[in-house]
Design an enzyme around this catalytic site. Sequence first.
Site, short mmCIF file in Angstrom:
data_model
loop_
_atom_site.label_atom_id
_atom_site.label_comp_id
_atom_site.label_asym_id
_atom_site.label_seq_id
_atom_site.Cartn_x
_atom_site.Cartn_y
_atom_site.Cartn_z
N GLU A 50 56.81 46.72 73.56
CA GLU A 50 56.19 46.91 72.24
C GLU A 50 56.85 46.02 71.21
O GLU A 50 57.98 45.61 71.36
CB GLU A 50 56.38 48.38 71.81
CG GLU A 50 55.13 49.22 71.92
CD GLU A 50 54.10 48.95 70.82
OE1 GLU A 50 54.07 47.83 70.25
OE2 GLU A 50 53.33 49.86 70.52
N ASP A 51 56.11 45.76 70.15
CA ASP A 51 56.67 45.00 69.04
C ASP A 51 57.58 45.87 68.18
O ASP A 51 58.69 45.48 67.84
CB ASP A 51 55.54 44.38 68.19
CG ASP A 51 54.45 45.38 67.81
OD1 ASP A 51 54.54 46.58 68.18
OD2 ASP A 51 53.49 44.97 67.14
N ASP A 72 57.53 52.77 65.04
CA ASP A 72 57.59 53.20 63.65
C ASP A 72 57.60 54.73 63.66
O ASP A 72 58.64 55.35 63.88
CB ASP A 72 56.36 52.59 62.96
CG ASP A 72 56.32 52.80 61.47
OD1 ASP A 72 57.39 52.89 60.85
OD2 ASP A 72 55.21 52.87 60.91
N PHE A 89 58.12 47.12 55.57
CA PHE A 89 57.00 46.59 56.35
C PHE A 89 57.31 45.15 56.73
O PHE A 89 57.52 44.31 55.86
CB PHE A 89 55.69 46.69 55.57
CG PHE A 89 54.51 46.48 56.47
CD1 PHE A 89 54.07 47.51 57.29
CD2 PHE A 89 53.88 45.25 56.55
CE1 PHE A 89 53.02 47.32 58.18
CE2 PHE A 89 52.82 45.04 57.42
CZ PHE A 89 52.39 46.09 58.24
N ARG A 126 51.27 36.80 62.29
CA ARG A 126 51.76 37.07 63.64
C ARG A 126 52.54 35.88 64.21
O ARG A 126 53.42 36.03 65.04
CB ARG A 126 50.59 37.35 64.60
CG ARG A 126 49.88 38.66 64.34
CD ARG A 126 48.95 38.97 65.51
NE ARG A 126 47.97 40.00 65.20
CZ ARG A 126 48.17 41.31 65.29
NH1 ARG A 126 49.34 41.77 65.67
NH2 ARG A 126 47.22 42.17 64.99
P1 IMP Z 1 53.64 54.00 65.19
O1 IMP Z 1 52.55 54.65 65.97
O2 IMP Z 1 53.76 54.56 63.81
O3 IMP Z 1 54.99 53.99 65.90
O4 IMP Z 1 53.22 52.53 64.88
C1 IMP Z 1 53.08 51.64 65.84
C2 IMP Z 1 52.28 50.44 65.39
O5 IMP Z 1 52.13 50.31 63.97
C3 IMP Z 1 53.03 49.22 65.82
O6 IMP Z 1 52.78 48.91 67.18
C4 IMP Z 1 52.51 48.18 64.87
O7 IMP Z 1 51.29 47.67 65.34
C5 IMP Z 1 52.26 48.96 63.59
N1 IMP Z 1 53.41 48.83 62.67
C6 IMP Z 1 54.33 49.74 62.36
N2 IMP Z 1 55.23 49.27 61.48
C7 IMP Z 1 54.87 47.99 61.24
C8 IMP Z 1 55.44 46.95 60.42
O8 IMP Z 1 56.47 47.07 59.74
N3 IMP Z 1 54.77 45.77 60.44
C9 IMP Z 1 53.64 45.55 61.18
N4 IMP Z 1 53.10 46.49 61.96
C10 IMP Z 1 53.71 47.70 62.00
MG MG Z 2 52.06 47.48 68.34
#
Ligand code: IMP
Ligand code: MG
Length: 175
Positions: free
Chosen positions: A97-98, A101, A150, A163
């Site tokens: 994963e990138d 969050d 962010f 990206r």
């Molecule tokens: P989660 O479900 O809240 O853990 O979010 C996961 C997804 O939200 C990540 O895979 C990203 O695609 C997006 N995301 C969360 N934080 C960021 C950020 O700081 N920048 C860009 N994308 C984010």
């Molecule tokens: Mg992602």
Amino acid sequence: MAESIRVLIPEKDVAARIEEMGRQISEDYEGKQVHLICVLKGGVFFMCELAKKINVPVSLDFMSVSSYGDGTASNGVVRIVKDLDESLEGKDVLVVEDIIDSGRTLSYLLEILEKRKPKSMRLCTLLDKPDRRVRDVKVDYVGFEIPDEFVVGYGLDYAQKYRNLPYIGIVDGIE
Ligand code: IMP
Ligand code: MG
């Protein structure tokens, strides 16, 4: 205020950390084949770089999920947009994963993937924002823990932009 990008993690630090992660993964999977699953689109830059630093046999597959939410946050409802091409049965799976969050996307995804009977499943992320976690997810490999900002670059977008930045940056000037 106009959007602008501030460097949080420079390109050479990202590269050095990915190299270390690759070394660690190679050690941990010695004698095995690791099946990398890239969560599109954000994970693709990281996965490509990481895969090149792993020296055990590697296979790759891709999936794409979409979380219903606004531009900067997920709301916990996740939909598979593109599923994997191959079965996970009996494979040593490493989900790449990138960023993690809230953890909602990953906890949902891991639940689905576990049902496909991999031999093992671990999770690897370039970035982790632990302060934002609402779902408990066990992350096996973390590139960098970052503050609650962010970020973009290295696969991460803001409204599909940035990206391709070769570093991790913070976007200023967004709501
Ligand atoms: P989660 O479900 O809240 O853990 O979010 C996961 C997804 O939200 C990540 O895979 C990203 O695609 C997006 N995301 C969360 N934080 C960021 C950020 O700081 N920048 C860009 N994308 C984010
Ligand atoms: Mg992602």
